[in-house]
Scaffold this motif. Structure first.
Motif, PDB file in Angstrom:
ATOM      1  N   LYS A 262       1.124  -1.230  -0.579  1.00  0.00           N
ATOM      2  CA  LYS A 262      -0.049  -0.073   0.318  1.00  0.00           C
ATOM      3  C   LYS A 262       1.231   0.368   0.086  1.00  0.00           C
ATOM      4  O   LYS A 262       2.147   1.658   0.981  1.00  0.00           O
ATOM      5  N   GLU A 263       0.484   2.030  -0.656  1.00  0.00           N
ATOM      6  CA  GLU A 263       1.205   3.414  -0.939  1.00  0.00           C
ATOM      7  C   GLU A 263       2.810   2.570  -1.000  1.00  0.00           C
ATOM      8  O   GLU A 263       3.211   3.550  -0.600  1.00  0.00           O
ATOM      9  N   GLY A 264       3.318   2.156  -1.969  1.00  0.00           N
ATOM     10  CA  GLY A 264       3.921   1.900  -2.165  1.00  0.00           C
ATOM     11  C   GLY A 264       5.264   0.985  -1.425  1.00  0.00           C
ATOM     12  O   GLY A 264       6.646   0.810  -1.553  1.00  0.00           O
ATOM     13  N   LYS A 265       4.693   0.492  -0.612  1.00  0.00           N
ATOM     14  CA  LYS A 265       5.882  -0.031   0.696  1.00  0.00           C
ATOM     15  C   LYS A 265       4.425  -1.508   1.086  1.00  0.00           C
ATOM     16  O   LYS A 265       3.170  -1.146   1.209  1.00  0.00           O
ATOM     17  N   LEU A 266       5.755  -2.217   1.127  1.00  0.00           N
ATOM     18  CA  LEU A 266       5.136  -3.723   1.907  1.00  0.00           C
ATOM     19  C   LEU A 266       4.826  -3.895   3.146  1.00  0.00           C
ATOM     20  O   LEU A 266       5.174  -3.466   4.698  1.00  0.00           O
ATOM     21  N   ARG A 267       2.962  -3.918   3.384  1.00  0.00           N
ATOM     22  CA  ARG A 267       2.672  -3.544   4.581  1.00  0.00           C
ATOM     23  C   ARG A 267       2.185  -4.620   5.311  1.00  0.00           C
ATOM     24  O   ARG A 267       1.907  -5.318   6.934  1.00  0.00           O
ATOM     25  N   ALA A 268       1.194  -5.592   5.158  1.00  0.00           N
ATOM     26  CA  ALA A 268       1.109  -6.533   5.592  1.00  0.00           C
ATOM     27  C   ALA A 268       0.570  -7.692   4.423  1.00  0.00           C
ATOM     28  O   ALA A 268       1.379  -7.667   3.232  1.00  0.00           O
ATOM     29  N   THR A 269       0.411  -8.952   5.067  1.00  0.00           N
ATOM     30  CA  THR A 269       0.644 -11.005   4.273  1.00  0.00           C
ATOM     31  C   THR A 269       0.072 -11.323   4.465  1.00  0.00           C
ATOM     32  O   THR A 269      -0.860 -11.485   6.171  1.00  0.00           O
ATOM     33  N   LEU A 270      -1.209 -12.491   3.727  1.00  0.00           N
ATOM     34  CA  LEU A 270      -1.234 -13.311   3.783  1.00  0.00           C
ATOM     35  C   LEU A 270      -0.442 -14.287   3.502  1.00  0.00           C
ATOM     36  O   LEU A 270      -0.623 -14.653   3.067  1.00  0.00           O
ATOM     37  N   TYR A 271      -0.170 -15.309   4.777  1.00  0.00           N
ATOM     38  CA  TYR A 271       0.077 -16.752   3.951  1.00  0.00           C
ATOM     39  C   TYR A 271       0.107 -17.785   5.017  1.00  0.00           C
ATOM     40  O   TYR A 271      -0.962 -18.066   5.251  1.00  0.00           O
ATOM     41  N   LEU A 272      -0.114 -18.676   3.866  1.00  0.00           N
ATOM     42  CA  LEU A 272      -1.113 -20.204   4.074  1.00  0.00           C
ATOM     43  C   LEU A 272       0.518 -21.369   3.680  1.00  0.00           C
ATOM     44  O   LEU A 272       1.090 -21.030   3.385  1.00  0.00           O
ATOM     45  N   HIS A 273       0.165 -22.380   4.966  1.00  0.00           N
ATOM     46  CA  HIS A 273       1.474 -23.422   4.837  1.00  0.00           C
ATOM     47  C   HIS A 273       0.322 -24.741   4.848  1.00  0.00           C
ATOM     48  O   HIS A 273      -0.376 -25.140   5.176  1.00  0.00           O
ATOM     49  N   ASN A 274       1.195 -25.854   3.634  1.00  0.00           N
ATOM     50  CA  ASN A 274       0.943 -27.099   4.298  1.00  0.00           C
ATOM     51  C   ASN A 274       2.146 -27.846   4.423  1.00  0.00           C
ATOM     52  O   ASN A 274       3.189 -27.924   3.489  1.00  0.00           O
ATOM     53  N   VAL A 275       1.882 -28.575   4.825  1.00  0.00           N
ATOM     54  CA  VAL A 275       3.242 -29.575   5.628  1.00  0.00           C
ATOM     55  C   VAL A 275       3.363 -30.502   4.313  1.00  0.00           C
ATOM     56  O   VAL A 275       4.999 -30.793   4.687  1.00  0.00           O
ATOM     57  N   THR A 276       2.760 -30.358   3.115  1.00  0.00           N
ATOM     58  CA  THR A 276       3.450 -31.720   2.032  1.00  0.00           C
ATOM     59  C   THR A 276       2.400 -30.703   1.176  1.00  0.00           C
ATOM     60  O   THR A 276       2.856 -29.856   1.652  1.00  0.00           O
ATOM     61  N   LYS A 277       4.093 -31.496   0.115  1.00  0.00           N
ATOM     62  CA  LYS A 277       3.813 -30.231  -1.501  1.00  0.00           C
ATOM     63  C   LYS A 277       2.143 -30.074  -1.895  1.00  0.00           C
ATOM     64  O   LYS A 277       1.502 -31.380  -1.676  1.00  0.00           O
ATOM     65  N   ARG A 278       1.894 -30.244  -2.120  1.00  0.00           N
ATOM     66  CA  ARG A 278       0.522 -29.261  -2.860  1.00  0.00           C
ATOM     67  C   ARG A 278      -0.072 -28.791  -4.378  1.00  0.00           C
ATOM     68  O   ARG A 278       1.201 -27.487  -4.367  1.00  0.00           O
ATOM     69  N   LEU A 279      -0.716 -29.107  -5.119  1.00  0.00           N
ATOM     70  CA  LEU A 279      -0.586 -28.745  -6.423  1.00  0.00           C
ATOM     71  C   LEU A 279      -1.741 -28.100  -6.452  1.00  0.00           C
ATOM     72  O   LEU A 279      -2.660 -28.117  -6.468  1.00  0.00           O
ATOM     73  N   TRP A 280      -1.120 -26.302  -6.041  1.00  0.00           N
ATOM     74  CA  TRP A 280      -2.140 -25.699  -6.113  1.00  0.00           C
ATOM     75  C   TRP A 280      -3.089 -25.088  -7.758  1.00  0.00           C
ATOM     76  O   TRP A 280      -2.407 -24.129  -8.226  1.00  0.00           O
ATOM     77  N   SER A 281      -4.429 -25.192  -7.779  1.00  0.00           N
ATOM     78  CA  SER A 281      -5.228 -24.581  -8.244  1.00  0.00           C
ATOM     79  C   SER A 281      -5.429 -23.571  -8.847  1.00  0.00           C
ATOM     80  O   SER A 281      -5.219 -22.215  -7.950  1.00  0.00           O
ATOM     81  N   GLN A 282      -5.425 -22.298  -9.651  1.00  0.00           N
ATOM     82  CA  GLN A 282      -5.081 -21.615  -9.932  1.00  0.00           C
ATOM     83  C   GLN A 282      -6.740 -20.539  -9.694  1.00  0.00           C
ATOM     84  O   GLN A 282      -6.733 -19.673  -8.499  1.00  0.00           O
ATOM     85  N   SER A 283      -7.680 -21.695  -8.874  1.00  0.00           N
ATOM     86  CA  SER A 283      -8.734 -21.040  -8.221  1.00  0.00           C
ATOM     87  C   SER A 283      -8.942 -21.016  -6.805  1.00  0.00           C
ATOM     88  O   SER A 283      -8.796 -20.387  -5.818  1.00  0.00           O
ATOM     89  N   GLU A 284      -8.026 -22.064  -6.526  1.00  0.00           N
ATOM     90  CA  GLU A 284      -7.223 -21.693  -4.590  1.00  0.00           C
ATOM     91  C   GLU A 284      -6.136 -19.583  -4.867  1.00  0.00           C
ATOM     92  O   GLU A 284      -6.386 -19.451  -3.546  1.00  0.00           O
TER      93      GLU A 284
END
Length: 600
Positions: free
Chosen positions: A340-362
């Protein structure tokens, strides 16, 4: 379509022609038939090698051999025409099959052909591509292979429905999921229709399968977002909003951790705001540096780009820092950066303990959730600030009215009404000037230097050199600014009447400093008069003294020390300040934070 046995017809026709010619030669017994006979041999040989344009050379058409040659050539022409027609039909069939295959590929259609008389099921090539099954391994029993890849929640239902097709002419329409060998889940729509045979019993069934994964995922995503909006609409605390979002997203996608945190753009330090995790996963709260994840992660996040990692163990982008991913049990992960306004302000992160093929919808869902959560949290914070300001204003109005009432009561006790009115107006004017300072700052606070300047303004026009101000710029909240301004006004008025400003050589020094104690930061302000008439402790406290003590001790929880020295009055006030990290009024005074604050 199988090839017609056209060469057998050619050989048969050649044999007939040869027999007729040989018979005619034997009957004629002439040497003149030897040359045409040789031509017959050559024509038959060419036919056998696929040359349907071969013809017998005709000599005299009026002889019996000539008649036979004409008949032979005529038959050869008709067979050649039939062969051309056959080739055209085969070409049209091939082109039709190609167009059908292209149409199936474009539409994503996989077709079953189920012959109930033999029980044999034949799949189109596109059906193997849809399911990801190997054709060589599955074509002998495609139904069994299909059952094996059905989603566990759909397997029993779909197996029962398909097994009803040989028993009924009713059409079948159903939706189901399959799990491909790469672990991805695909949604298919099945439509089946049986063709009636004798006694109106199913003779054959054609089943069409259509990949509806994109539309189904969009439907599921929109439904999830709608329900999520309903859940957070009535929430007012940012923490409640974040935890509701994290838990809903984590359970919906079946991941092991969902977190939301704020980031310092310069240091890349993450402060965890919420950390939802699956059962058995460790809690990850507090502050965490992001630099151990490597330059790739930090650069992508600063640029506001999403980071999608299916398998950290094999992703070359994080190969040098894979130990960090392993230690945090985040082999598959998605990181959404909020710039926001040129600066990194926050993040949303998701972790999975094993590998995962993320779909475009996800991936798109995570992006939508991150943006909506940011908006909801910012709105909640804004509403909280607004409620705080309203409550602060209500409190200030009540205190201001009480102050005006007290000022009026004490000012008009003076015998001379003109003097009382002047004192009352001066005090109201000081109060209004402080309100002007607060108004300029939208009632979010006032700078201490501005407060001092307004209090000393009546004495600075001609004698600005007679007072000095020493102290760092400091933003104060309204509940502190108003009583402090009134106290400074009383001190300056008293100095003009009896103290440092009452003589030509008198001076006033105003200085303040910040100290950090165990219970938080504290402001210490000192008013020192010199060069004025000698002072001595009064026998009773006047209204000004009571106003100072009441405003700074009762309202601010501070202390006031009035020291009447021979050289002039020294007033020392001290009161606590809110923590810099939790109060927006202090964003203009970064020195309040941590180690920058002088210690007592």
């Amino acid at each position: 379509m199988a090839d017609l046995p056209i060469l057998d017809w050619r050989a048969f026709a050649a044999l007939i022609a040869f027999g007729l010619t040989a018979g005619a030669a034997w009957l004629a017994g002439r040497a003149s038939v030897r040359r045409p006979l040789k031509s017959f041999y050559q024509a038959v040989d060419q036919w056998r090698h696929g040359d349907l344009q071969a013809r017998v050379e005709i000599g005299n058409t009026k002889t019996p051999l000539g008649h036979l040659s004409v008949a032979f050539n005529d038959m050869a022409g008709k067979l050649s025409l039939r062969e051309m027609e056959r080739e055209n039909v085969l070409k049209m069939l091939r082109e039709g099959e190609e167009r059908l295959q292209i149409a199936q590929d474009v539409a994503g259609l996989g077709i079953w052909d189920w012959d109930h008389s033999t029980g044999k099921i034949t799949w189109s090539p596109q059906m193997f591509r849809l399911t990801g099954l190997d054709r060589d391994e599955s074509q002998d029993n495609p139904f069994k292979a299909w059952i094996g890849i059905l989603h566990p929640d759909d397997r029993e239902r779909m197996e029962w429905q398909v097994k009803q097709l040989p028993r009924t002419l009713e059409p079948l329409t159903s939706e189901y999921r399959i799990i491909r060998s790469d672990g991805s889940v695909r949604w298919l729509q099945m439509r089946g229709q049986s063709l009636a045979g004798k006694m109106d019993k199913p003779l054959r069934t054609v089943i069409v399968n259509l990949d509806i994964t994109p539309s189904k995922e969009n439907e599921v995503r929109e439904s999830f977002l709608l329900n999520l909006s309903d859940q957070i609409r009535e929430l007012v605390r940012p923490d409640d909003i974040l935890m509701t979002v994290a838990e809903a997203l984590g359970k919906h996608l079946g991941v092991t951790r969902v977190g939301y945190g704020e980031i310092d753009h310069a240091t890349m330090m993450l402060t965890t705001l919420v950390d939802w995790r699956a059962e058995g996963m460790p809690y990850m709260a507090g502050r965490h540096p992001l630099t151990p994840f490597g330059s790739f992660v930090c650069e992508e996040m600063r640029a506001g780009r999403m980071i999608v990692i299916d398998d950290a163990l094999s992703d070359p982008r994080v190969a040098d820092n894979v130990d960090v991913f392993v230690a945090l049990q985040t082999i598959g992960n998605i990181t959404v950066s909020l710039v926001k306004e040129g600066k990194l302000r926050a993040t949303l992160y998701l972790h999975n303990v094993t590998k995962r093929l993320w779909s475009q919808s996800e991936i798109e869902l995570c992006r939508d959730v991150a943006e909506r959560t940011w908006s909801a949290v910012e709105r909640a914070r804004s509403d909280a600030r607004q409620r705080l300001l309203i409550n602060e204003l209500n409190h200030r109005v009540k205190n201001t009215l009480a102050t005006v009432q007290s000022v009026a009561a004490h000012s008009f006790r003076i015998g001379d009404p003109n003097i009382g009115r002047a004192a009352f107006e001066a005090r109201l004017f000081a109060l209004s000037k402080t309100h002007d300072v607060l108004t300029r700052e939208n009632w979010e606070g006032a700078n201490l230097q501005d407060i001092v300047q307004e209090a000393m303004a009546p004495y600075a026009r001609d004698n600005a050199e007679r007072f000095r101000v020493v102290g760092e710029p400091l933003q104060l909240p309204p509940r502190i600014a108003l009583p402090l301004a009134m106290a400074l006004h009383e001190l300056s008025t008293n100095a003009a009447k009896y103290g440092g400003f009452s003589t030509e050589s008198g001076e006033v020094l105003i200085e303040w400093t910040l100290i950090r104690l165990e219970d938080g930061p504290r402001l210490v302000l000192k008013w020192t008069e010199t060069g004025g008439p000698p002072t001595e402790s009064p026998t009773h406290k006047g209204f000004g003294s009571r106003l100072i003590e009441r405003g700074l001790t009762r309202e601010l929880g501070g202390t006031v020390d009035l020291d009447y020295r021979p050289t002039g009055l020294v007033c020392t006030v001290s009161f606590p300040l809110p923590e810099a990290e939790t109060v927006d009024y202090y964003r203009a005074n970064e020195k309040l934070a941590g180690e920058f604050l002088p210690r007592a």
